[in-house]
Design a protein around this motif. Sequence first.
Motif, PDB file in Angstrom:
ATOM      1  N   GLY A 295       0.809  -1.280  -0.047  1.00 13.21           N
ATOM      2  CA  GLY A 295      -0.078  -0.047   0.080  1.00 13.21           C
ATOM      3  C   GLY A 295       0.873   1.121  -0.034  1.00 13.21           C
ATOM      4  N   LYS A 296       0.168   2.451  -0.064  1.00 13.60           N
ATOM      5  CA  LYS A 296       0.866   3.618  -0.327  1.00 13.60           C
ATOM      6  C   LYS A 296       1.589   4.109   0.930  1.00 13.60           C
ATOM      7  N   VAL A 297       1.021   3.919   2.029  1.00 12.62           N
ATOM      8  CA  VAL A 297       1.683   4.214   3.442  1.00 12.62           C
ATOM      9  C   VAL A 297       2.968   3.325   3.459  1.00 12.62           C
ATOM     10  N   GLY A 298       2.915   2.031   3.414  1.00 13.01           N
ATOM     11  CA  GLY A 298       4.058   1.420   3.503  1.00 13.01           C
ATOM     12  C   GLY A 298       5.261   1.828   2.305  1.00 13.01           C
ATOM     13  N   THR A 299       4.876   1.908   1.263  1.00  9.97           N
ATOM     14  CA  THR A 299       5.717   2.223   0.286  1.00  9.97           C
ATOM     15  C   THR A 299       6.310   3.566   0.496  1.00  9.97           C
TER      16      THR A 299
END
Length: 176
Positions: free
Chosen positions: A2-6
Amino acid sequence: MGKVGTGAKAGAVAGLAYGILDGILAMATLIIFKADVMNELSKEASAESAHGITVTAAALYSLTLNLAVAGGIIGGLIIGIILGIIFAYVHNKIPGKNMIVKGEVFGLILWIIFGVLIGLNDLRIYGTTYYLTSIVFGIIPLLVFGFILGVLYNKWEIKDKPMTDEEFNSGNAGNP
């Protein structure tokens, strides 16, 4: 992921690079402006002695010099993760046609906020020459941060997209 982890992952790597570079430039600034910094640290040392704490300006300067790079690395890593997550949420609102440009614009925005505006406190304490030097030295690590953030976010975001049924089936020859 997901974008948060990325964003967190890209921010951590970019923040580490930022921290190393910023720490080195902070050390250079401390050396270049040693007299001004020592003058300010002398005031701090005398203020502490009024409270019964014995410390010299030279000891404070040595400590500051020794912690510049280590503090830059640790701070860069922590701040990088936080800013990477913020970038993940706002990158679609940042002007630019690709992630590298968006990362550079993000780095410039950070430089204006932290280097130019919040750095105005340095102008009051250390003077114009120190302030202008810190602005010039401050833009370099933030542009590097923005570049690395944009490159890695783009690279890792593509890998984090879910696979469609067609993509999955085409990669598994022999399955209907």
